[in-house]
Design an enzyme around this catalytic site. Structure first.
Site, PDB file in Angstrom:
ATOM      1  N   GLY A  98       0.824  -1.202   0.000  1.00 44.53           N
ATOM      2  CA  GLY A  98       0.000   0.000   0.000  1.00 44.53           C
ATOM      3  C   GLY A  98       0.859   1.252   0.000  1.00 44.53           C
ATOM      4  O   GLY A  98       2.018   1.232   0.430  1.00 44.53           O
ATOM      5  N   GLY A 141      -7.596  14.733   4.337  1.00 48.84           N
ATOM      6  CA  GLY A 141      -6.423  14.698   3.445  1.00 48.84           C
ATOM      7  C   GLY A 141      -6.174  13.343   2.811  1.00 48.84           C
ATOM      8  O   GLY A 141      -5.108  13.099   2.250  1.00 48.84           O
ATOM      9  N   TYR A 147      -6.897   7.441  -0.301  1.00 48.63           N
ATOM     10  CA  TYR A 147      -6.532   6.305   0.557  1.00 48.63           C
ATOM     11  C   TYR A 147      -7.776   5.737   1.245  1.00 48.63           C
ATOM     12  O   TYR A 147      -7.976   4.519   1.296  1.00 48.63           O
ATOM     13  CB  TYR A 147      -5.504   6.788   1.583  1.00 48.63           C
ATOM     14  CG  TYR A 147      -4.908   5.721   2.471  1.00 48.63           C
ATOM     15  CD1 TYR A 147      -3.813   4.966   2.040  1.00 48.63           C
ATOM     16  CD2 TYR A 147      -5.399   5.491   3.751  1.00 48.63           C
ATOM     17  CE1 TYR A 147      -3.241   4.004   2.863  1.00 48.63           C
ATOM     18  CE2 TYR A 147      -4.845   4.530   4.576  1.00 48.63           C
ATOM     19  CZ  TYR A 147      -3.758   3.790   4.134  1.00 48.63           C
ATOM     20  OH  TYR A 147      -3.196   2.836   4.953  1.00 48.63           O
TER      21      TYR A 147
END
Ligand code: NDP
Length: 240
Positions: free
Chosen positions: A84, A143, A147
């Site tokens: 990731g 932010g 993700y």
């Protein structure tokens, strides 16, 4: 006969702990990495676990690498989708490239690896797929629209694939780690990290081996009736 596992992003951080924990349990492990040769070489020298360089966001590369690993290590019984990346920024500042890179790696990688290994698991009547999600996929995070979307997608992917795999004795589960003391978290500014730790009831960051032990449970014979689940390992930070 020993089971064979592929751990993506398995040469450092949480992935390294997973690779070593599975190896210590008698599983034959192949660890994948993207490009950090130095860490991968050191990992292989120190652990004796072979490492394979390929990009999990590249469908064809995953197909080829899984074929190679099947030949060199053995038919793949266990896939741990751990690779990731983060490309943080508010929506206002986030580029289309940063959106796509995170979706393609974190979520696309799970699809690519499952596609490469699922047919063989079906034929052999055994499979264990464990996807590493995130607390930020469960709760969202400022932010991190890219993700959080990718990790949240992993949790849906896991539940759908669990339904498809069940009758072939293939389980598919996810782990949603909280904040773990790896390079990824080292990139978070100290003042931000301090505020995060203050919100963790256990009062500290997690350790990579605390995630690895969860993975070991999910691939072991203790978890034969566990599928489609998400195990949160986060020190109590988010109860979902
Ligand atoms: P690290 O950044 O420490 O390590 C990432 C690993 O993934 C490296 O081995 C890296 O390879 C590999 N990787 C990255 N991109 C690719 C790619 N395209 N193809 C193949 N391999 C790739 O991450 P962590 O150990 O911190 O995180 C592991 C997983 O856990 C991630 O999915 C992360 O989102 C998740 N997670 C982490 C948390 C944390 O607090 N650390 C919290 C919640 C979830 P290379 O070494 O070559 O760069």
């Amino acid at each position: 006969m020993a089971r064979v596992a592929i751990v993506t992003g398995g040469t450092r951080g949480i992935g390294r702990a997973i690779s070593e924990t599975l190896r210590d349990a008698g599983i034959k492990v192949a660890a994948n990495y993207a490009g950090n040769e130095e860490k991968a070489k050191a990992f292989t020298n120190e652990t004796g676990i072979p490492s394979y360089k390929f990009d999990v966001s590249d469908f064809d590369a995953c197909q080829k690498a899984c074929e190679q690993i099947a030949k060199e290590v053995g038919p793949v019984d266990i896939v741990v989708n751990n690779a990731g990346i983060t490309r943080d920024g508010t929506l206002q500042r986030m580029s289309a490239e940063d959106w796509q890179a995170v979706i393609d790696t974190n979520l696309g990688g799970c699809f690519n690896m499952a596609k490469a290994c699922f047919a063989g698991m079906r034929e052999r009547g055994f499979g264990r797929i464990v996807n590493i999600g995130s607390i930020n996929g469960q709760a969202g995070q400022y932010g991190q629209v890219n993700y959080a979307a990718a990790k949240s997608g992993i949790h849906g992917f896991t539940k759908a694939l669990a339904q498809e795999g069940a009758r072939f004795n293939i389980t598919c589960n996810a782990i949603a780690p909280g904040y773990i003391d790896t390079d990824m978290v080292a990139a978070v500014p100290a003042n931000v990290l301090e505020k995060i730790v203050a919100k963790i009831p256990i009062g500290r960051l997690g350790h990579a081996d605390e995630i690895a032990r969860g993975v070991l449970f999910l691939v072991s014979d203790d978890a034969t009736f566990v599928t489609g689940s998400t195990m949160s390992i986060n020190g109590g930070q988010h109860m979902y």
